[in-house]
Design a protein around this motif. Sequence first.
Motif, PDB file in Angstrom:
ATOM      1  N   UNK A   1       0.712  -1.208   0.224  1.00  0.00           N
ATOM      2  CA  UNK A   1       0.144   0.132   0.017  1.00  0.00           C
ATOM      3  C   UNK A   1       0.944   1.338  -0.056  1.00  0.00           C
ATOM      4  N   UNK A   2       1.650   1.268   0.868  1.00  0.00           N
ATOM      5  CA  UNK A   2       2.580   2.489   1.151  1.00  0.00           C
ATOM      6  C   UNK A   2       3.902   2.709   0.482  1.00  0.00           C
ATOM      7  N   UNK A   3       4.714   1.286   0.390  1.00  0.00           N
ATOM      8  CA  UNK A   3       6.064   1.628  -0.418  1.00  0.00           C
ATOM      9  C   UNK A   3       6.028   0.508  -1.498  1.00  0.00           C
ATOM     10  N   UNK A   4       5.344   0.301  -2.495  1.00  0.00           N
ATOM     11  CA  UNK A   4       5.418  -0.624  -3.288  1.00  0.00           C
ATOM     12  C   UNK A   4       6.709  -0.959  -4.216  1.00  0.00           C
ATOM     13  N   UNK A   5       7.283   0.162  -4.420  1.00  0.00           N
ATOM     14  CA  UNK A   5       8.859   0.145  -4.867  1.00  0.00           C
ATOM     15  C   UNK A   5       9.664  -0.696  -4.026  1.00  0.00           C
ATOM     16  N   UNK A   6       9.595  -0.994  -2.711  1.00  0.00           N
ATOM     17  CA  UNK A   6      10.610  -1.684  -1.957  1.00  0.00           C
ATOM     18  C   UNK A   6      10.158  -3.141  -1.869  1.00  0.00           C
ATOM     19  N   UNK A   7       9.096  -3.570  -2.266  1.00  0.00           N
ATOM     20  CA  UNK A   7       8.467  -4.988  -2.229  1.00  0.00           C
ATOM     21  C   UNK A   7       9.356  -5.856  -2.970  1.00  0.00           C
ATOM     22  N   UNK A   8       9.754  -7.032  -2.462  1.00  0.00           N
ATOM     23  CA  UNK A   8      10.533  -7.987  -3.124  1.00  0.00           C
ATOM     24  C   UNK A   8       9.593  -8.925  -3.886  1.00  0.00           C
ATOM     25  N   UNK A   9      10.001  -9.328  -5.096  1.00  0.00           N
ATOM     26  CA  UNK A   9       9.018 -10.548  -5.427  1.00  0.00           C
ATOM     27  C   UNK A   9       9.682 -11.943  -4.846  1.00  0.00           C
ATOM     28  N   UNK A  10       8.466 -12.835  -4.945  1.00  0.00           N
ATOM     29  CA  UNK A  10       8.529 -14.260  -4.508  1.00  0.00           C
ATOM     30  C   UNK A  10       9.096 -14.975  -5.902  1.00  0.00           C
ATOM     31  N   UNK A  11      10.380 -14.523  -6.520  1.00  0.00           N
ATOM     32  CA  UNK A  11      10.569 -14.743  -7.743  1.00  0.00           C
ATOM     33  C   UNK A  11      12.082 -15.158  -7.692  1.00  0.00           C
ATOM     34  N   UNK A  12      12.719 -16.144  -8.739  1.00  0.00           N
ATOM     35  CA  UNK A  12      13.914 -16.658  -8.897  1.00  0.00           C
ATOM     36  C   UNK A  12      14.254 -16.746 -10.155  1.00  0.00           C
ATOM     37  N   UNK A  13      15.604 -16.607 -10.482  1.00  0.00           N
ATOM     38  CA  UNK A  13      16.362 -16.918 -11.849  1.00  0.00           C
ATOM     39  C   UNK A  13      17.483 -17.931 -11.894  1.00  0.00           C
ATOM     40  N   UNK A  14      17.550 -18.977 -12.639  1.00  0.00           N
ATOM     41  CA  UNK A  14      18.516 -19.724 -12.849  1.00  0.00           C
ATOM     42  C   UNK A  14      19.457 -19.281 -13.624  1.00  0.00           C
ATOM     43  N   UNK A  15      20.722 -18.957 -13.342  1.00  0.00           N
ATOM     44  CA  UNK A  15      22.066 -18.455 -14.034  1.00  0.00           C
ATOM     45  C   UNK A  15      23.068 -19.430 -14.176  1.00  0.00           C
ATOM     46  N   UNK A  16      23.450 -19.763 -15.322  1.00  0.00           N
ATOM     47  CA  UNK A  16      24.698 -20.526 -15.513  1.00  0.00           C
ATOM     48  C   UNK A  16      26.022 -19.879 -16.489  1.00  0.00           C
ATOM     49  N   UNK A  17      26.737 -19.585 -15.944  1.00  0.00           N
ATOM     50  CA  UNK A  17      28.043 -19.054 -16.618  1.00  0.00           C
ATOM     51  C   UNK A  17      27.440 -17.753 -17.265  1.00  0.00           C
ATOM     52  N   UNK A  18      26.682 -16.939 -16.196  1.00  0.00           N
ATOM     53  CA  UNK A  18      26.311 -15.487 -16.678  1.00  0.00           C
ATOM     54  C   UNK A  18      25.174 -15.624 -17.702  1.00  0.00           C
ATOM     55  N   UNK A  19      24.642 -16.537 -17.956  1.00  0.00           N
ATOM     56  CA  UNK A  19      23.314 -16.732 -18.795  1.00  0.00           C
ATOM     57  C   UNK A  19      22.179 -16.969 -17.973  1.00  0.00           C
ATOM     58  N   UNK A  20      21.018 -16.441 -18.243  1.00  0.00           N
ATOM     59  CA  UNK A  20      19.998 -16.675 -17.414  1.00  0.00           C
ATOM     60  C   UNK A  20      19.284 -17.634 -18.118  1.00  0.00           C
ATOM     61  N   UNK A  21      19.257 -18.927 -17.870  1.00  0.00           N
ATOM     62  CA  UNK A  21      18.607 -20.108 -18.454  1.00  0.00           C
ATOM     63  C   UNK A  21      17.134 -20.220 -18.209  1.00  0.00           C
ATOM     64  N   UNK A  22      16.647 -19.517 -16.856  1.00  0.00           N
ATOM     65  CA  UNK A  22      15.368 -20.048 -16.393  1.00  0.00           C
ATOM     66  C   UNK A  22      15.033 -18.906 -15.518  1.00  0.00           C
TER      67      UNK A  22
END
Length: 589
Positions: A460-481
């Motif tokens: 409500x009051x500070x949406x820019x600071x909200x973290x997402x329940x999200x995740x990326x898999x990275x291998x050798x600097x490549x986002x693979x998923x």
Amino acid sequence: MLRTHTCGELRLEDKGKEVTLCGWSQTVRDKGGVVWIDLRDRYGVTQLIFEEGVSSPEILAQASKIHREYVLQATGEVVERYNKNPNIPTGDVEIRVKELTILNKSKTPPFLIEDETDGGEDLRMKYRYLDLRRNIVRKNFELRHRMMQETRRYLDAQQFMEVETPVLIKSTPEGARDFVVPSRMNPGEFYALPQSPQTFKQLLMVSGFDRYFQIVKCFRDEDLRADRQPEFTQIDCEMAFVNQEDILNTFEGLARHLFKEVRGVEFKEFPRMQYADAMRLYGSDKPDIRFGMEFVELNELAQNKGFNVFDQAELVVAIKAEGCADYTRKQLDALSDYVKRPQIGAKGLVYVKYNSDGSFKSSVDKFYSEEDLKAWADKMEAKPGDLLLVLSGDTSHTRRAMNELRLHMGSELGLRKPDEYQPLWVLDFPLLEYDEETKRYHAMHHPFTSPKPEDMDKLENDPGSVRANAYDMVINGVEVGGGSIRIFDRGLQQQMFQLLGFTEEEARKQFGFLMDAFEYGAPPHGGIAFGFDRLCALMGGKDSIRDFIAFPKNTSGRDVMIDSPSPISEEQLKELDLKLREEARNNRS
């Protein structure tokens, strides 16, 4: 079958057998009384031999008329080669041909169909069906095939069900541009090709399917690079009744399985890193952690010393290149020119040499004493012989530039080894990012991503600071998923749409079907999608995903082989009610 064996399977133990092979003539060597033909198929190459006094005069004459890429059927006896070829599996044997049939002739190909070809990329893409005959290209598709089979094998063992979702769907305003398809039966209305099956896989969770996957074609109308195509393939997955930890464990397992079964590589560890730390230490949300050179911020030590470039900067940040203090002025100038390139956009580069005798030499000696520079070196845990490279400016731009410099140095120093794989989970991305131009928030992933439970009260009051329940898999600097735990509550989803600037009517029009489904017992769920083409390129040691797509588009989004996209006929336009709409638009203007 027209053949008894393939061109890749005969060995010395087959000596004396009568066999029939089919394939393409790769090379023809005519020495007058003897003709050799290398016969190639998908499985390998076998040498055919035609000899005066052994082969009939008719067959010898026929063999001498063969040219490259003729389609042949050859029957004969397997004999031991006099001059063996240790470079191919069939190199100990050859076929003494008794019968030869030309199944089809061929024009002279526009380039050599060999691993080391003389054809440039544009020419090979125009004749892609010929390029695909090359052994080095075919191996890419053997790897891709194996990847598909192992993906299905692992996910099937984990109780995932493969379900196909629609290709003709509804256009949505978020994300990249859609490819649209006009509907003849519904004049003036359009389908869109899916950028991903996101909403459909969420609906499958509502349907109780529990664990879904699909190796699926997706479409995005965006500018192209080496790792992007307008149509690409994803391993798309979703799970119900899970939390983030369940997702990470399941798909870390998939990555381990694929790399072990396809490449024989076993990951020793699978570290996790917060998004904020990735940006602070590497300036990237997909850092290559095969080597060090983490960023060190020097604001406290470097500012307020009279050097305006640093004093006025939001961030002063450095990396340490071990053992590089002996870089010449020419090498340092080349690094400075590299970061000033328009693609990187740094205004300049400051260097500090920590000489082997313990002294310092820098490009800012006028402003900083040896004691000052020693303090920098101590903070960076540098030792004599190391080189410090420093950039400054606004935080986001400077981090991006330093990330490029770090990767460049890693490549220059041989630290980014192609046969070494280092995976990483990047977690807790910002849920939203604010766009100054549109004056509103945009979803960093997509609007169905759930906030972290502990940040829910900030919406409500500070949406820019909200973290997402999200995740990326990275291998050798490549986002693979990448993926997330999804919103499954209608009220929270409505709140998210409001934060993204949707009116209630707009949200209803675009996603009403999903909102309605959430009212019928939607379970907690989450998922992930892997860029299948990227994974193949990574495992195959290539930079471009085009090498692993049978018929790719070029960087202009064109298929030069079939000359697509192309205009359609006036009759088709009329059927689709497109020309009339275009004329009406022109009349209005």
